[in-house]
Design an enzyme around this catalytic site. Structure first.
Site, PDB file in Angstrom:
ATOM      1  N   GLY A  65       0.886   1.033  -2.661  1.00  0.00           N
ATOM      2  CA  GLY A  65      -0.063   0.190  -3.576  1.00  0.00           C
ATOM      3  C   GLY A  65       0.333   0.744  -4.636  1.00  0.00           C
ATOM      4  N   ASP A  66      -0.916   1.965  -4.469  1.00  0.00           N
ATOM      5  CA  ASP A  66      -1.228   3.219  -5.612  1.00  0.00           C
ATOM      6  C   ASP A  66      -0.170   3.541  -6.282  1.00  0.00           C
ATOM      7  OD1 ASP A  66      -2.972   5.161  -6.872  1.00  0.00           O
ATOM      8  OD2 ASP A  66      -1.263   6.649  -5.790  1.00  0.00           O
ATOM      9  N   ALA A  67       1.213   3.195  -5.698  1.00  0.00           N
ATOM     10  CA  ALA A  67       2.337   3.833  -6.907  1.00  0.00           C
ATOM     11  C   ALA A  67       3.017   2.640  -7.745  1.00  0.00           C
ATOM     12  CB  ALA A  67       3.633   4.148  -5.682  1.00  0.00           C
ATOM     13  N   ALA A  75      -1.792   2.105   1.115  1.00  0.00           N
ATOM     14  CA  ALA A  75      -2.305   2.593   0.345  1.00  0.00           C
ATOM     15  C   ALA A  75      -1.227   3.408  -0.955  1.00  0.00           C
ATOM     16  CB  ALA A  75      -3.653   3.075   0.695  1.00  0.00           C
TER      17      ALA A  75
END
Length: 173
Positions: free
Chosen positions: A43-45, A40
């Site tokens: 994925g957030d980045a 996550a």
């Protein structure tokens, strides 16, 4: 983060390798075994960068506006809405990764419900997994579909608020 752990991490990260470089702790990363919260994190980045690139087609000079708008788009509330809209596009493997991220123990912020936050964590874990697996076409496809869902939903909500505002102004007191 406790100072002792931070110091240990810094010491570990910056150990000389004897050849003028930095010693690596891991030679490879297997996305199938990586902690879902780490997926996550990646994925957030990725989604932040994707969104920032996409909104350049709307605004290119006002950094503060770009930052605020991109932060809203990548919020847990909007990622949850995007995931629900694209879920039917996912393979069983991708749904499994999403569920690993969604079910990971984490703390929800006040800006979203617990369910929305966990859903967005699953969404980010899926993007992180695809990134680390180097499935770039699929990563782009799902990110673009999510961006389109968020954009269209935002436009609909703005239009509805304008209609409500016009209706409220027309009422007599």
């Amino acid at each position: 983060m406790k100072f002792e752990y931070y110091k240990k991490l810094v010491d570990m990260m910056f150990t000389p390798d004897g050849n003028g470089g930095v010693l690596q702790r891991y030679d490879t990363v297997d996305p199938k075994t990586v902690n879902p919260l780490v997926l996550a994190y990646i994925g957030d980045a990725y989604f932040h960068l994707f969104v920032r690139g996409r909104i350049l087609s709307y605004e290119q000079s006002k950094i503060h506006v770009l930052h605020q708008f991109s932060a809203q788009i990548v919020s847990a509330v909007w990622q949850d809405k995007a995931y629900r809209a694209i879920e039917h596009l996912l393979t069983p493997e991708e749904i499994g990764v999403y569920k690993r991220g969604r079910n990971a123990k984490s703390h929800a912020p006040r800006s979203a419900s617990v369910a929305q936050y966990h859903s967005s964590t699953g969404f980010e874990a899926l993007l992180g997994y695809l990134y680390l697996m180097e499935r770039n076409e699929r990563l782009y496809e799902l990110s673009e579909a999510s961006f389109q869902v968020i954009s269209k939903t935002m436009m609909t909500e703005i239009a509805e608020k304008k209609m409500e505002s016009c209706y409220d102004k027309g009422k007599t007191t």
